[in-house]
Design a protein around this motif. Structure first.
Motif, PDB file in Angstrom:
ATOM      1  N   VAL A 127       0.807  -1.224   0.000  1.00  0.00           N
ATOM      2  CA  VAL A 127       0.000   0.000   0.000  1.00  0.00           C
ATOM      3  C   VAL A 127       0.840   1.275   0.000  1.00  0.00           C
ATOM      4  O   VAL A 127       0.624   2.179  -0.820  1.00  0.00           O
ATOM      5  N   VAL A 128       1.799   1.373   0.902  1.00  0.00           N
ATOM      6  CA  VAL A 128       2.520   2.631   1.117  1.00  0.00           C
ATOM      7  C   VAL A 128       3.293   3.123  -0.112  1.00  0.00           C
ATOM      8  O   VAL A 128       3.218   4.315  -0.441  1.00  0.00           O
ATOM      9  N   PRO A 129       4.021   2.270  -0.844  1.00  0.00           N
ATOM     10  CA  PRO A 129       4.711   2.799  -2.027  1.00  0.00           C
ATOM     11  C   PRO A 129       3.774   3.432  -3.059  1.00  0.00           C
ATOM     12  O   PRO A 129       4.106   4.462  -3.651  1.00  0.00           O
ATOM     13  N   TRP A 130       2.583   2.843  -3.233  1.00  0.00           N
ATOM     14  CA  TRP A 130       1.625   3.452  -4.168  1.00  0.00           C
ATOM     15  C   TRP A 130       1.151   4.806  -3.656  1.00  0.00           C
ATOM     16  O   TRP A 130       1.000   5.752  -4.442  1.00  0.00           O
ATOM     17  N   LEU A 131       0.911   4.919  -2.367  1.00  0.00           N
ATOM     18  CA  LEU A 131       0.496   6.215  -1.800  1.00  0.00           C
ATOM     19  C   LEU A 131       1.588   7.257  -2.013  1.00  0.00           C
ATOM     20  O   LEU A 131       1.297   8.401  -2.386  1.00  0.00           O
ATOM     21  N   LEU A 132       2.840   6.867  -1.772  1.00  0.00           N
ATOM     22  CA  LEU A 132       3.953   7.794  -2.003  1.00  0.00           C
ATOM     23  C   LEU A 132       4.037   8.181  -3.466  1.00  0.00           C
ATOM     24  O   LEU A 132       4.262   9.350  -3.805  1.00  0.00           O
TER      25      LEU A 132
ATOM     26  N   VAL B  79       6.611   0.612  -8.838  1.00  0.00           N
ATOM     27  CA  VAL B  79       6.732   1.944  -8.227  1.00  0.00           C
ATOM     28  C   VAL B  79       8.182   2.421  -8.245  1.00  0.00           C
ATOM     29  O   VAL B  79       8.456   3.574  -8.586  1.00  0.00           O
ATOM     30  N   ILE B  80       9.113   1.541  -7.909  1.00  0.00           N
ATOM     31  CA  ILE B  80      10.527   1.938  -7.952  1.00  0.00           C
ATOM     32  C   ILE B  80      10.923   2.322  -9.375  1.00  0.00           C
ATOM     33  O   ILE B  80      11.590   3.341  -9.586  1.00  0.00           O
ATOM     34  N   ILE B  81      10.500   1.538 -10.340  1.00  0.00           N
ATOM     35  CA  ILE B  81      10.831   1.853 -11.737  1.00  0.00           C
ATOM     36  C   ILE B  81      10.204   3.171 -12.158  1.00  0.00           C
ATOM     37  O   ILE B  81      10.857   4.007 -12.797  1.00  0.00           O
ATOM     38  N   MET B  82       8.941   3.416 -11.787  1.00  0.00           N
ATOM     39  CA  MET B  82       8.305   4.682 -12.172  1.00  0.00           C
ATOM     40  C   MET B  82       9.010   5.872 -11.529  1.00  0.00           C
ATOM     41  O   MET B  82       9.164   6.916 -12.164  1.00  0.00           O
ATOM     42  N   PHE B  83       9.442   5.729 -10.269  1.00  0.00           N
ATOM     43  CA  PHE B  83      10.206   6.808  -9.639  1.00  0.00           C
ATOM     44  C   PHE B  83      11.531   7.019 -10.365  1.00  0.00           C
ATOM     45  O   PHE B  83      11.925   8.158 -10.632  1.00  0.00           O
TER      46      PHE B  83
ATOM     47  N   LYS C  16       4.276  11.823  -7.737  1.00  0.00           N
ATOM     48  CA  LYS C  16       4.390  11.641  -9.191  1.00  0.00           C
ATOM     49  C   LYS C  16       4.263  12.980  -9.918  1.00  0.00           C
ATOM     50  O   LYS C  16       3.675  13.927  -9.413  1.00  0.00           O
ATOM     51  N   LYS C  17       4.841  13.022 -11.100  1.00  0.00           N
ATOM     52  CA  LYS C  17       4.673  14.185 -11.958  1.00  0.00           C
ATOM     53  C   LYS C  17       3.330  14.031 -12.652  1.00  0.00           C
ATOM     54  O   LYS C  17       3.129  13.097 -13.431  1.00  0.00           O
ATOM     55  N   LYS C  18       2.408  14.935 -12.373  1.00  0.00           N
ATOM     56  CA  LYS C  18       1.032  14.787 -12.869  1.00  0.00           C
ATOM     57  C   LYS C  18       0.970  14.722 -14.387  1.00  0.00           C
ATOM     58  O   LYS C  18       0.174  13.975 -14.944  1.00  0.00           O
ATOM     59  N   GLU C  19       1.807  15.470 -15.056  1.00  0.00           N
ATOM     60  CA  GLU C  19       1.760  15.472 -16.526  1.00  0.00           C
ATOM     61  C   GLU C  19       2.267  14.160 -17.121  1.00  0.00           C
ATOM     62  O   GLU C  19       2.048  13.890 -18.295  1.00  0.00           O
ATOM     63  N   SER C  20       2.904  13.331 -16.330  1.00  0.00           N
ATOM     64  CA  SER C  20       3.438  12.050 -16.815  1.00  0.00           C
ATOM     65  C   SER C  20       2.680  10.839 -16.265  1.00  0.00           C
ATOM     66  O   SER C  20       3.122   9.709 -16.455  1.00  0.00           O
ATOM     67  N   THR C  21       1.554  11.067 -15.620  1.00  0.00           N
ATOM     68  CA  THR C  21       0.849   9.981 -14.928  1.00  0.00           C
ATOM     69  C   THR C  21       0.560   8.802 -15.843  1.00  0.00           C
ATOM     70  O   THR C  21       0.899   7.655 -15.526  1.00  0.00           O
ATOM     71  N   TYR C  22      -0.075   9.029 -16.986  1.00  0.00           N
ATOM     72  CA  TYR C  22      -0.497   7.915 -17.842  1.00  0.00           C
ATOM     73  C   TYR C  22       0.693   7.216 -18.482  1.00  0.00           C
ATOM     74  O   TYR C  22       0.697   5.998 -18.629  1.00  0.00           O
ATOM     75  N   ARG C  23       1.692   7.974 -18.828  1.00  0.00           N
ATOM     76  CA  ARG C  23       2.909   7.395 -19.405  1.00  0.00           C
ATOM     77  C   ARG C  23       3.601   6.488 -18.383  1.00  0.00           C
ATOM     78  O   ARG C  23       3.991   5.364 -18.691  1.00  0.00           O
ATOM     79  N   LEU C  24       3.700   6.964 -17.154  1.00  0.00           N
ATOM     80  CA  LEU C  24       4.330   6.169 -16.098  1.00  0.00           C
ATOM     81  C   LEU C  24       3.482   4.950 -15.739  1.00  0.00           C
ATOM     82  O   LEU C  24       4.007   3.856 -15.534  1.00  0.00           O
ATOM     83  N   LEU C  25       2.163   5.125 -15.672  1.00  0.00           N
ATOM     84  CA  LEU C  25       1.295   3.991 -15.361  1.00  0.00           C
ATOM     85  C   LEU C  25       1.346   2.919 -16.450  1.00  0.00           C
ATOM     86  O   LEU C  25       1.267   1.723 -16.147  1.00  0.00           O
ATOM     87  N   ALA C  26       1.478   3.331 -17.708  1.00  0.00           N
ATOM     88  CA  ALA C  26       1.619   2.347 -18.786  1.00  0.00           C
ATOM     89  C   ALA C  26       2.890   1.528 -18.575  1.00  0.00           C
ATOM     90  O   ALA C  26       2.885   0.299 -18.718  1.00  0.00           O
ATOM     91  N   SER C  27       3.980   2.202 -18.215  1.00  0.00           N
ATOM     92  CA  SER C  27       5.227   1.495 -17.929  1.00  0.00           C
ATOM     93  C   SER C  27       5.069   0.581 -16.722  1.00  0.00           C
ATOM     94  O   SER C  27       5.510  -0.567 -16.734  1.00  0.00           O
ATOM     95  N   GLY C  28       4.433   1.086 -15.676  1.00  0.00           N
ATOM     96  CA  GLY C  28       4.223   0.296 -14.470  1.00  0.00           C
ATOM     97  C   GLY C  28       3.367  -0.934 -14.720  1.00  0.00           C
ATOM     98  O   GLY C  28       3.633  -2.015 -14.177  1.00  0.00           O
TER      99      GLY C  28
END
Length: 189
Positions: A46-51, A111-115, A56-68
């Motif tokens: 739970v906690v890593p997703w909350l962090l 989450v680590i990869i997206m960060f 997260k950079k809001k303008e990159s949300t969908y791009r990062l989520l696709a990678s995740g």
């Protein structure tokens, strides 16, 4: 072997799998649920997703989520294969219904990869892949083995390194793609 004989043998195999799964769930209820290792797994789920949602950079949300999402798919699939082949197993599952370790495949890896992707995005992706793969294989896996959450059977930590390196590079590749074209409402047949 006739089809009827085949189906009888297949049914017996699936009955064994179902009985083993029932035993695993009963064991989980009695010996895993609410242990400190289980709570650690819940925390790490739970906690890593909350962090990530907070930082997260809001303008990159969908791009990062696709990678995740790709990371989740590949890491959990490889985990399923490794468990099925008897290369490793997990002792303190957050949920007994999944063979893989939920925090590892569905939270920590993506989450680590997206960060890493969003921090210094113009940095060399091979260096970041090296950091991710090295940290996961030589720090993460030994830590989880030391707290008895993860048990490598026929697996050495070094074997994980190239897979993790490749997973990071694929996620980076996906994150750097241009926007997708819009879906055309007409289907060409």
């Amino acid at each position: 072997m006739t089809q009827e004989e085949y189906l009888k043998k297949a049914d017996k195999i699936y009955d064994l799998i179902e009985k083993a799964h029932d035993k695993k769930i009963a064991f989980w209820h009695e010996h895993v649920l609410f242990t400190w290792q289980w709570w650690l797994g819940v925390f790490l789920t739970v906690v890593p997703w909350l962090l990530w949602f907070y930082f997260k950079k809001k303008e990159s949300t969908y791009r990062l989520l696709a990678s995740g999402l790709v990371v989740i798919f590949i890491s959990s699939w490889l985990d399923f294969v490794g468990i099925a082949l008897g290369l490793w197993h997990y002792n303190y599952d957050v949920l007994p219904l999944l063979p893989s370790y939920l925090p590892w495949d569905f939270t920590l890896f993506p989450v680590i990869i997206m960060f890493l992707i969003q921090i210094k995005p113009n940095s060399n992706p091979y260096i970041k892949a090296l950091i991710f793969a090295g940290g996961s294989a030589f720090i993460g896996e030994p830590f989880f083995a030391s707290v008895k959450t993860y048990t490598p059977e026929n697996w050495k930590y070094i074997y994980s390194f190239p897979f993790l390196f490749g997973i990071y590079l694929l996620a980076h590749f996906i994150s750097t793609r241009d926007n997708f074209d819009k879906i055309n409402s007409q289907i060409k047949i």
